[in-house]
Design an enzyme around this catalytic site. Sequence first.
Site, PDB file in Angstrom:
ATOM      1  N   ASP A 118      -7.113   2.333   1.923  1.00  0.00           N
ATOM      2  CA  ASP A 118      -6.441   2.407   3.214  1.00  0.00           C
ATOM      3  C   ASP A 118      -7.006   1.408   4.226  1.00  0.00           C
ATOM      4  OD1 ASP A 118      -5.402   4.496   1.824  1.00  0.00           O
ATOM      5  OD2 ASP A 118      -6.035   6.080   3.214  1.00  0.00           O
ATOM      6  N   ASP A 204      -2.571  -0.386   8.340  1.00  0.00           N
ATOM      7  CA  ASP A 204      -3.515   0.142   7.361  1.00  0.00           C
ATOM      8  C   ASP A 204      -3.371  -0.729   6.112  1.00  0.00           C
ATOM      9  OD1 ASP A 204      -4.120   2.234   9.083  1.00  0.00           O
ATOM     10  OD2 ASP A 204      -3.586   3.836   7.677  1.00  0.00           O
ATOM     11  N   HIS A 255       1.557   4.151   3.836  1.00  0.00           N
ATOM     12  CA  HIS A 255       0.944   3.632   2.609  1.00  0.00           C
ATOM     13  C   HIS A 255       1.997   3.510   1.502  1.00  0.00           C
ATOM     14  CE1 HIS A 255      -2.870   5.558   4.447  1.00  0.00           C
ATOM     15  NE2 HIS A 255      -2.496   4.469   5.098  1.00  0.00           N
ATOM     16  N   ASP A 257       1.781   2.962  -1.680  1.00  0.00           N
ATOM     17  CA  ASP A 257       1.446   3.163  -3.096  1.00  0.00           C
ATOM     18  C   ASP A 257       1.880   4.498  -3.704  1.00  0.00           C
ATOM     19  OD1 ASP A 257      -0.474   4.446  -1.590  1.00  0.00           O
ATOM     20  OD2 ASP A 257      -2.194   3.487  -2.538  1.00  0.00           O
ATOM     21  N   ARG A 274      13.123   7.426  -2.494  1.00  0.00           N
ATOM     22  CA  ARG A 274      12.841   6.481  -1.410  1.00  0.00           C
ATOM     23  C   ARG A 274      13.237   5.066  -1.814  1.00  0.00           C
ATOM     24  NH1 ARG A 274       6.514   8.220  -0.589  1.00  0.00           N
ATOM     25  NH2 ARG A 274       6.880  10.358   0.146  1.00  0.00           N
ATOM     26  N   SER A 310      -0.516  14.451   1.807  1.00  0.00           N
ATOM     27  CA  SER A 310       0.366  13.539   1.077  1.00  0.00           C
ATOM     28  C   SER A 310       1.435  14.340   0.358  1.00  0.00           C
ATOM     29  CB  SER A 310      -0.421  12.726   0.045  1.00  0.00           C
ATOM     30  OG  SER A 310      -1.450  12.007   0.661  1.00  0.00           O
ATOM     31  N   SER A 311       2.489  13.650  -0.063  1.00  0.00           N
ATOM     32  CA  SER A 311       3.599  14.324  -0.731  1.00  0.00           C
ATOM     33  C   SER A 311       3.328  14.455  -2.227  1.00  0.00           C
ATOM     34  CB  SER A 311       4.878  13.520  -0.514  1.00  0.00           C
ATOM     35  OG  SER A 311       4.832  12.347  -1.294  1.00  0.00           O
ATOM     36  N   CYS A 363      -5.301   5.060  -4.231  1.00  0.00           N
ATOM     37  CA  CYS A 363      -5.852   5.202  -2.872  1.00  0.00           C
ATOM     38  C   CYS A 363      -7.377   5.227  -2.865  1.00  0.00           C
ATOM     39  CB  CYS A 363      -5.389   6.509  -2.236  1.00  0.00           C
ATOM     40  SG  CYS A 363      -3.664   6.888  -2.412  1.00  0.00           S
TER      41      CYS A 363
HETATM   42  N1  ARG Z   1       2.323   8.800   2.348  1.00  0.00           N
HETATM   43  C1  ARG Z   1       2.235   8.909   0.922  1.00  0.00           C
HETATM   44  C2  ARG Z   1       3.049  10.078   0.421  1.00  0.00           C
HETATM   45  O1  ARG Z   1       2.815  11.158   0.846  1.00  0.00           O
HETATM   46  C3  ARG Z   1       0.808   9.062   0.474  1.00  0.00           C
HETATM   47  C4  ARG Z   1       0.124   7.772   0.423  1.00  0.00           C
HETATM   48  C5  ARG Z   1      -1.284   7.890  -0.031  1.00  0.00           C
HETATM   49  N2  ARG Z   1      -1.795   6.568  -0.206  1.00  0.00           N
HETATM   50  C6  ARG Z   1      -2.988   6.168   0.216  1.00  0.00           C
HETATM   51  N3  ARG Z   1      -3.320   4.913  -0.014  1.00  0.00           N
HETATM   52  N4  ARG Z   1      -3.803   6.937   0.891  1.00  0.00           N
HETATM   53  O2  ARG Z   1       3.923   9.939  -0.409  1.00  0.00           O
END
Ligand code: ARG
Length: 382
Positions: A118, A204, A255, A257, A274, A310-311, A363
């Site tokens: 991050d 980030d 983010h 990834d 998405r 996170s999801s 991550c």
């Molecule tokens: N926002 C993303 C989701 O919930 C999680 C991303 C986590 N990535 C990271 N590099 N911390 O789908």
Amino acid sequence: MTIGSTENRAILVNSWNEWDDLEEIIVGIADYACFEPTEPGNHPQLRDKKLAEIMSFPTGPKKQKTTDKANEELAGLVALLESQGVIVRRPEVYDFRQSLKTPYFEVVNQYCNVCPRDVMITFGNEIVEATMSRRGRFFEYLPYRKLVYEYWDSDPTVVWTAAPKPTMSDEMYREDFWAWSLEERFASMHNFEFCVTQSEVIFDAADCSRFGRDIFVQESMTTNRKGIQWLKRHLEPKGFRVHAVHFPLDFFPSHIDCTFVPLRPGLVLTNPERPILAEEEKIFRDSGWEFIFAPQPTSNNDEMPLFCQSSKWLSMNVLSISPEKVIIEEREKPLQALLEKHGFEVFTIPFRNVFEFGGSLHCATWDIRRKGDCEDYFPALN
Ligand code: ARG
């Protein structure tokens, strides 16, 4: 195209994309991790809606047992990487329990350094420290400084840049973002306005995805248009091309990834919920890139760990050891089958106890050195 040839040089920092043969990497550490503070850039929520009615999101340090479990799984990742011949380094332990008071903001505690992805990013021979977008993460570069100095001191070709630190004052945020209804978000999904305003340079590192000469940066809750502009002006004179990318159906993007994950030249793992904007998809199609949809994760959003922000799509947070070998979380059998079908050797490890510390396998790491040079994977752009 070659921006910096790596032939005949004892170089320590060299990584141009997310998939080349991995030689050295940083894995985060969970010591002194705290719950992320509630602040204008972040309103953390308990997963359990009923519990959320009677209990607010905690503050202060996470339980020792929780931290120990995360550290155990991080150690498992270290052991797997080492068994594959990868050099693994760890950041320093930093006391995130400290509160912060700057001229512009205060927070009761900070967060953690489990997710170097991050904050820190390698563009070829250059290490960039991101501006960050949240108050609780303002000083998150500090636990990496010792490593950065070591690389910088030992290898004269290493370039090191700290992006401008934002004020993180109230003007930098749009607090009402948190109150928007889903209908409002749906109606305004093509405005790409989130909880950060456009007043300062904000990004980030994990909103960037590296494809050799081409860098794709997601506009999100954690990266604004000025942030992308800064990356463009910083990187393009060095020969990179920086592209903003958007995923309008992700109403809380942060983010890239878990949304758009390159696996090898010509192949991206994409999130079926998405999709990327059509005109941005064209850049990939025109140069012969193929997209494969990640299968539905084995947990739905309600089954994610209670404090995890996170999801369920952490499932697709794949870490590549090479263009043929990847690491995924052990429960994600459908993803494993898909990747095997596409010719990958798939390693699986338990990692769910790391989820509430900000993410999964990609991550929790920061690439220092991968084999290979800067390549152009987008001939149609020339
Ligand atoms: N926002 C993303 C989701 O919930 C999680 C991303 C986590 N990535 C990271 N590099 N911390 O789908």
